[in-house]
Design a protein around this motif. Structure first.
Motif, short mmCIF file in Angstrom:
data_model
loop_
_atom_site.label_atom_id
_atom_site.label_comp_id
_atom_site.label_asym_id
_atom_site.label_seq_id
_atom_site.Cartn_x
_atom_site.Cartn_y
_atom_site.Cartn_z
N TYR A 51 0.84 -1.20 0.00
CA TYR A 51 0.00 0.00 0.00
C TYR A 51 0.87 1.25 0.00
N THR A 52 0.28 2.34 -0.62
CA THR A 52 0.82 3.70 -0.46
C THR A 52 -0.32 4.58 0.03
N PHE A 53 0.06 5.75 0.58
CA PHE A 53 -0.94 6.61 1.22
C PHE A 53 -0.72 8.06 0.78
N ALA A 54 -1.83 8.79 0.68
CA ALA A 54 -1.78 10.22 0.34
C ALA A 54 -2.76 10.97 1.24
N LEU A 55 -2.56 12.31 1.35
CA LEU A 55 -3.39 13.13 2.22
C LEU A 55 -4.09 14.24 1.45
N VAL A 56 -5.29 14.57 1.88
CA VAL A 56 -6.01 15.78 1.47
C VAL A 56 -6.37 16.52 2.75
N ALA A 57 -5.95 17.79 2.81
CA ALA A 57 -6.23 18.60 4.00
C ALA A 57 -7.50 19.43 3.78
N THR A 74 3.98 -2.87 3.31
CA THR A 74 3.12 -4.06 3.38
C THR A 74 2.74 -4.27 4.85
N PRO A 75 1.49 -4.22 5.19
CA PRO A 75 1.09 -4.39 6.59
C PRO A 75 1.25 -5.84 7.05
N TYR A 76 1.43 -6.02 8.34
CA TYR A 76 1.50 -7.39 8.89
C TYR A 76 0.89 -7.38 10.28
N GLY A 77 0.58 -8.59 10.74
CA GLY A 77 0.01 -8.75 12.07
C GLY A 77 0.62 -9.95 12.76
N ARG A 78 0.10 -10.27 13.90
CA ARG A 78 0.59 -11.43 14.63
C ARG A 78 0.31 -12.71 13.83
N PRO A 79 1.15 -13.72 13.99
CA PRO A 79 0.94 -14.94 13.19
C PRO A 79 -0.35 -15.66 13.58
N GLY A 80 -0.75 -16.56 12.70
CA GLY A 80 -1.94 -17.35 12.98
C GLY A 80 -1.66 -18.43 14.01
N ALA A 81 -2.67 -19.22 14.27
CA ALA A 81 -2.56 -20.25 15.30
C ALA A 81 -1.85 -21.49 14.76
N VAL A 82 -1.05 -22.10 15.61
CA VAL A 82 -0.48 -23.42 15.33
C VAL A 82 -1.62 -24.44 15.39
#
Length: 356
Positions: A51-57, A74-82
């Motif tokens: 992802y990329t991001f832009a702003l409008v004020a 690239t966003p990430y989170g905690r791993p899934g369950a074993v």
């Protein structure tokens, strides 16, 4: 995402809010409007996309042009369950104390899994799991319940299903002893006490023959016999997972000793001389055997001057002090005497020399 606030270049009106424009692969994916301040957490993103991001004020006059796009991320989170966790005793043919864990890897969720943790107390505390998925330092014979979770840069993931195992090892080394006891060998051993986390079965062989596991046995029936014992303890149901101890001993060799016996009174030649019987003690010959005894002296050269037979008892022993004699006279003047013994079954001995 964060950004720096800049004053408007026209009419000095302050910024009242921002719109965050979220682009995925170059296309606008979503807009977050009415953002206050200079930072915003954007949720609901795909951890497999960039992802990329832009702003409008916005101020009281209106909206600004869209600003430059941010760096890609690239966003990430905690791993899934074993999943599919299972546990089994390990090192069972050694000292035990280990459990081998097996499971399906957790999904990374945008960031590589850096390792796994395990818990044996329901999740109150966690330890790092070795790369071979073995947990060590456990008590044999104790049931453990395991949980596993994956870890990445975002933190630990959720716990797995529970799996239990009871570690055990090869049975403890048995105790077995063989000791010479005359023409016998006494065998002793511990009948049990070898369990190492699982029940064990004990077998005993003496001279290659199976015997009852009752802790003691006496074997042998003659001199110079070799006897051995082996005690084996095996994990129940695992006939090759065993420890053993062997020992051996030999029965004693025949021996004989000569001492001065009672004085002889029946021989006229001894009436004025000190004649004494040979006092012969024999040990460790064959039991209940007829032993041929030859009496020797060295007057005029070594020679046999008398002989007789004596019978051993059940332990291969006899003592006799009436078979032959020597004294101080014209024929045998204070000469050294000794005896040789032969039981006709391989048991032979020679006494010490004795002079009187």
């Amino acid at each position: 995402m964060t950004w720096a606030s800049e004053p408007l270049k026209s009419n000095g009106e302050p910024v009242t809010s921002y719109d965050v424009l979220v682009y995925r692969g170059g296309s606008l994916a979503k807009t977050v409007s009415g953002v206050q301040g200079t930072q915003q957490q954007v949720t609901g993103l795909d951890t497999s996309s960039t992802y990329t991001f832009a702003l409008v004020a916005h101020n009281n006059v209106g909206a600004s042009p869209q600003g430059a796009r941010s760096n890609p991320v690239t966003p990430y989170g905690r791993p899934g369950a074993v999943s599919n966790l299972s546990a089994a005793p390990a090192n069972t043919t050694g000292n035990g104390g280990q459990v081998q864990l097996s499971f399906s890897p957790a999904t990374a969720n945008g960031d590589p899994v850096s390792g796994y943790q395990y818990s044996i107390d329901g999740g109150s505390s966690w330890g790092s799991l070795a790369s071979d998925k073995t947990v060590s330092g456990l008590q044999n014979g104790t049931t453990y319940s395991f949980l596993v979770r994956a870890v990445n840069s975002a933190g630990p993931g959720p716990s797995s299903n529970r799996a239990s195992a009871n570690p055990y090892g090869q049975p403890k080394t048995p105790v077995a002893n063989a000791a010479t006891d005359g023409i016998r060998v006494k065998m002793t051993w511990n009948t049990g006490g070898y369990d190492n986390g699982r029940p064990s079965t004990v077998s005993v062989t003496i001279d290659g023959n199976a015997v009852a596991n009752d802790g003691a046995a006496t074997v042998g029936n003659g001199p110079d016999e070799a006897h051995s014992i082996t005690v084996k303890a095996c994990v129940q149901g695992e006939p090759t997972n065993c420890s053993s101890k062997s020992d051996s001993a030999r029965t004693a060799s025949p021996s004989a000793s000569l001492a001065q016996g009672p004085r002889v009174t029946s021989d006229p030649q001894c009436a004025s001389n000190a004649c004494y019987y040979f006092d012969i003690t024999a040990r460790n010959f064959h039991p209940n055997a007829s032993v041929f005894v030859q009496c020797w002296n060295n007057a005029g050269g070594d020679h046999v001057f008398a002989s007789f037979h004596a019978t051993t008892d059940a332990n291969g022993y006899f003592n006799q002090n009436s078979g032959c004699y020597l004294g101080h006279n014209a024929i045998n003047p204070w000469s050294a005497g000794w005896a040789t013994l032969d039981d006709g079954r391989g048991g032979t001995a020679r006494t010490n020399n004795y002079t009187w």
